[in-house]
Design a protein around this motif. Structure first.
Motif, PDB file in Angstrom:
ATOM      1  N   GLU A  40     -15.424   5.117  -0.395  1.00  0.00           N
ATOM      2  CA  GLU A  40     -14.320   4.343  -0.959  1.00  0.00           C
ATOM      3  C   GLU A  40     -14.142   4.643  -2.446  1.00  0.00           C
ATOM      4  O   GLU A  40     -15.033   5.196  -3.096  1.00  0.00           O
ATOM      5  N   SER A  41     -13.006   4.246  -2.978  1.00  0.00           N
ATOM      6  CA  SER A  41     -12.781   4.332  -4.421  1.00  0.00           C
ATOM      7  C   SER A  41     -13.832   3.484  -5.130  1.00  0.00           C
ATOM      8  O   SER A  41     -14.156   2.374  -4.697  1.00  0.00           O
ATOM      9  N   SER A  43     -16.965   4.523  -5.563  1.00  0.00           N
ATOM     10  CA  SER A  43     -18.318   4.842  -5.097  1.00  0.00           C
ATOM     11  C   SER A  43     -19.022   5.853  -5.996  1.00  0.00           C
ATOM     12  O   SER A  43     -20.231   6.041  -5.884  1.00  0.00           O
ATOM     13  N   HIS A 209     -11.329  10.577   0.545  1.00  0.00           N
ATOM     14  CA  HIS A 209     -11.537   9.321   1.268  1.00  0.00           C
ATOM     15  C   HIS A 209     -11.049   9.465   2.709  1.00  0.00           C
ATOM     16  O   HIS A 209     -11.218   8.559   3.515  1.00  0.00           O
ATOM     17  N   TYR A 225     -22.040   5.661  -1.735  1.00  0.00           N
ATOM     18  CA  TYR A 225     -21.760   4.232  -1.895  1.00  0.00           C
ATOM     19  C   TYR A 225     -22.590   3.702  -3.048  1.00  0.00           C
ATOM     20  O   TYR A 225     -23.786   3.988  -3.156  1.00  0.00           O
ATOM     21  N   LEU A 250     -17.008   2.971   7.692  1.00  0.00           N
ATOM     22  CA  LEU A 250     -15.934   3.866   7.262  1.00  0.00           C
ATOM     23  C   LEU A 250     -15.202   4.455   8.464  1.00  0.00           C
ATOM     24  O   LEU A 250     -13.971   4.502   8.503  1.00  0.00           O
ATOM     25  N   THR A 267     -10.697  -2.968   8.851  1.00  0.00           N
ATOM     26  CA  THR A 267     -11.099  -2.852   7.450  1.00  0.00           C
ATOM     27  C   THR A 267     -12.598  -3.103   7.333  1.00  0.00           C
ATOM     28  O   THR A 267     -13.250  -3.567   8.278  1.00  0.00           O
TER      29      THR A 267
END
Length: 330
Positions: A40-41, A43, A209, A225, A250, A267
């Motif tokens: 993810e953004s 990480s 991503h 992460y 993910l 999510t």
């Protein structure tokens, strides 16, 4: 692909004062290998790449970044300028912000060519045209005279790849190179990178991503992460049997276009941790549905489990369960 290691990152840490967004990252990249770095953004993926390139401004870097045996973190700024764009190059996410809008594409390519001593002024224009042709820009002799705003997003990205490849680097770092592109253009850019790797033996680190892009391009995938590598293995087993709960989450959150539109989009609950506020123990435990007491009390180590590297207290148990499921399915 050979077994020759061209990039060896050892215990890389990136800190800004007391905050450490990248914490002890280690990996090796072989000549001709396609390595994916996913997560993810926030990480730490892009910051890891910037640290390798020595472009993480105002950051303190620790560890080793060995490029063909030479530690980049020990080089003086002038020495690093000769390496950057030469032996190791980078393709950025937004080519429009990386290209100068007031200079023609040809002038910018020629500047990169002359900077690395590939050709003198008289031959640089011809080399620029050849590079544009190599990356599939139509009518390169004409388009070399145009400005960045006259190129589409996909064509601008091809220009950035041409610029990065002009000195035939040993390592090419691609930071989300297809994020702003439509699906068809994404596929063309990835096909282009695939061809360049095959033809030149360049090692590529792909930051993304998009797990689908990584699956289709990469030989090896490592999941990041909380500033750490939490799982690393070959692409196929990672997607088939993820051992780290974050990798599983993910994959579960990837959008499946075949799902009923009335179903909620999957999510990952919660938010990635802030670099200065990491939880005690495993950094993923507040979002992990498998978390136990040991996960909240003690940080796991990155260890080899079932032929891959995993940073999880439950990795052995999960690997055994995956093996049992395989036997039952057979």
């Amino acid at each position: 692909m050979t077994t020759e290691t061209v990039l060896d990152v050892r215990d890389l840490c990136v800190s800004f004062g007391e905050i450490e967004p990248v914490r002890g990252v280690s990996f090796a990249l072989r000549r001709g290998e396609r390595l994916g770095l996913v997560g993810e953004s926030g990480s730490g993926k892009s910051l890891t790449a910037l640290a390798i390139m020595r472009l993480a401004r105002r950051a303190t870097l620790r560890g080793e970044v060995l490029l063909e045996g030479r530690d980049l973190l020990k080089l003086k700024p002038r020495e690093m300028e000769r390496i950057r764009g030469g032996r190791v190059a980078m393709v950025y996410q937004d080519p429009m912000s990386a290209l100068n809008p007031v200079f023609t594409i040809g002038r910018q390519l020629e500047e990169a060519i002359r900077l690395h001593g590939i050709a003198d002024r008289s031959a640089a224009r011809e080399r620029a045209i050849e590079l544009l042709d190599d990356v599939g820009v139509p009518h390169p002799a004409r388009r070399v005279e145009q400005y960045p705003h006259e190129f589409s997003g996909g064509m601008r990205q091809r220009v950035m790849i041409a610029m990065a490849m002009c000195a035939d680097p040993a390592v090419l770092i691609c930071d989300e190179p297809t994020t702003a592109l439509d699906v068809t253009t994404q596929a063309r850019i990835m096909d282009l990178l695939d061809r360049l790797v095959d033809e030149r033996g360049t090692a590529v680190m792909l930051i993304t991503h998009d797990l689908g892009v990584a699956a289709g391009f990469c030989d090896t995938v490592q999941v990041m992460y909380g500033g750490r590598i939490v799982e690393r293995t070959e692409a196929e087993p990672l997607y088939g049997t993820p051992l780290h709960p974050y990798t599983e989450a993910l994959l579960g959150a990837a959008v499946d276009l075949t799902l009923d539109l009335d179903q909620p989009i999957p999510t990952i609950g919660g938010q990635p941790p802030l670099a200065g506020r990491l939880p005690q123990g495993c950094s993923f435990h507040p979002r992990c549905r498998y978390a136990r007491d040991v996960c909240t009390a003690q940080a796991p180590l990155l260890e080899e489990v079932a032929g891959r590297l995993v940073e999880c207290h439950l990795a052995d148990e999960r690997a055994a369960a995956a093996k049992e499921d395989t036997h039952v399915g057979a």
